[in-house]
Structure formats: C-alpha cells, structure tokens
Design an enzyme around this catalytic site. Sequence first.
Site, short mmCIF file in Angstrom:
data_model
loop_
_atom_site.label_atom_id
_atom_site.label_comp_id
_atom_site.label_asym_id
_atom_site.label_seq_id
_atom_site.Cartn_x
_atom_site.Cartn_y
_atom_site.Cartn_z
N ALA A 138 0.82 -1.21 0.00
CA ALA A 138 0.00 0.00 0.00
C ALA A 138 0.86 1.26 0.00
CB ALA A 138 -0.93 0.00 1.22
N GLU A 139 1.87 1.32 0.86
CA GLU A 139 2.69 2.53 0.93
C GLU A 139 3.49 2.73 -0.36
OE1 GLU A 139 5.48 5.21 3.80
OE2 GLU A 139 4.55 3.39 4.60
N THR A 140 3.94 1.65 -0.95
CA THR A 140 4.66 1.74 -2.22
C THR A 140 3.77 2.36 -3.29
OG1 THR A 140 6.06 -0.15 -1.68
CG2 THR A 140 5.87 0.42 -4.01
N SER B 269 2.78 6.03 -2.49
CA SER B 269 3.94 6.92 -2.63
C SER B 269 4.25 7.21 -4.09
CB SER B 269 5.17 6.31 -1.96
OG SER B 269 5.00 6.24 -0.57
#
Length: 162
Positions: free
Chosen positions: A74-76, A79
């Site tokens: 999710a963060e990848t 971002s």
Amino acid sequence: MGEQSTVKFPQEVVDEYAELGVDLPALFSAGHLGERMGVRILEASAERVVGAMPVEGNTQPYGLLHGGASAVLAETLGSIGSMLHGGAARIAVGVDLNCTHHRGVRSGVVTGVATPVHRGRSTATYEIVITDEQEKRVCTARLTCLLREAPPTGLAQIQREG
C-alpha cells in the site's frame, strides 16, 4: 524488481523525468524492500497506480499474508502516485498510513490499486485497495504523503546515491 521495464507510465511523464536524467521506472520502483517482497509495479500515473505481490514469502507464522506486507504494498503504491502528482520538482514523504485487514490470504498473488482521495499542493492522499486473485478485498489502506521540494542536487543525484 527485475520487471521495471513493464511499468506503464504516461509518455509525457517519462519525457519530463528523462530531461532531468532520471530513470523513472527505477525511481518509482518498490525499492530494496519491495524487491525482497516481490512487489511489481504494473501501471503508474497520478490517477492510478497498480502493483502486485506474491503471498508466498510474505506470510506470518500462521501462513496468512502478513499485515505488514500489505502495508508495504500500500505505501509503495500510494507513494508512487504522490510522487507522480508532485512532479519532478518534489519528493513525497509518507506521514500517515492506515490499513484495515478484511480477510486472510494463504496463497497466490495480491493486487493493489491506488487512487487519489486528495491531491493538493503540499499533501496527497491515496486510497489503496488490495484484492486476492478472486478479486475479494483483502485490505483497504489510506496513505497521506507530504510533498516537499526536491533537494538542490535534484532527483537524479538522489537516485545515484540511493
């Protein structure tokens, strides 16, 4: 992440970064952690980022997909969307990540799709929906990134040092 060349970026974005000497697919990859976890970026624009990750190798002791692995995916994705929204003059720094895990997955591949909730001048927020191979929702995440000016050395220098 050996499959960087398969990422679909809008051509105008590729051209913008190429003029700065930046390898866009490498810059917006999943990084070293993502490589170890098998994250592949499949499509990337400020409007939609898609990536996939195998369950195998990313499980907790009970054999289920680790919640932290979902958070990395999710963060990848969020971002990357934030960086593409911010453009070549800015970098995105995650300031808040929230994940709700809906169901366990024991095998196969999970796919995440990040779409913008808010795209402002100084912050960007993306919702990331992670599904299993039957398209059942596994996790819903929200990531907010602060958009900061790129350092004077520029993104190409950051990439070389990274």
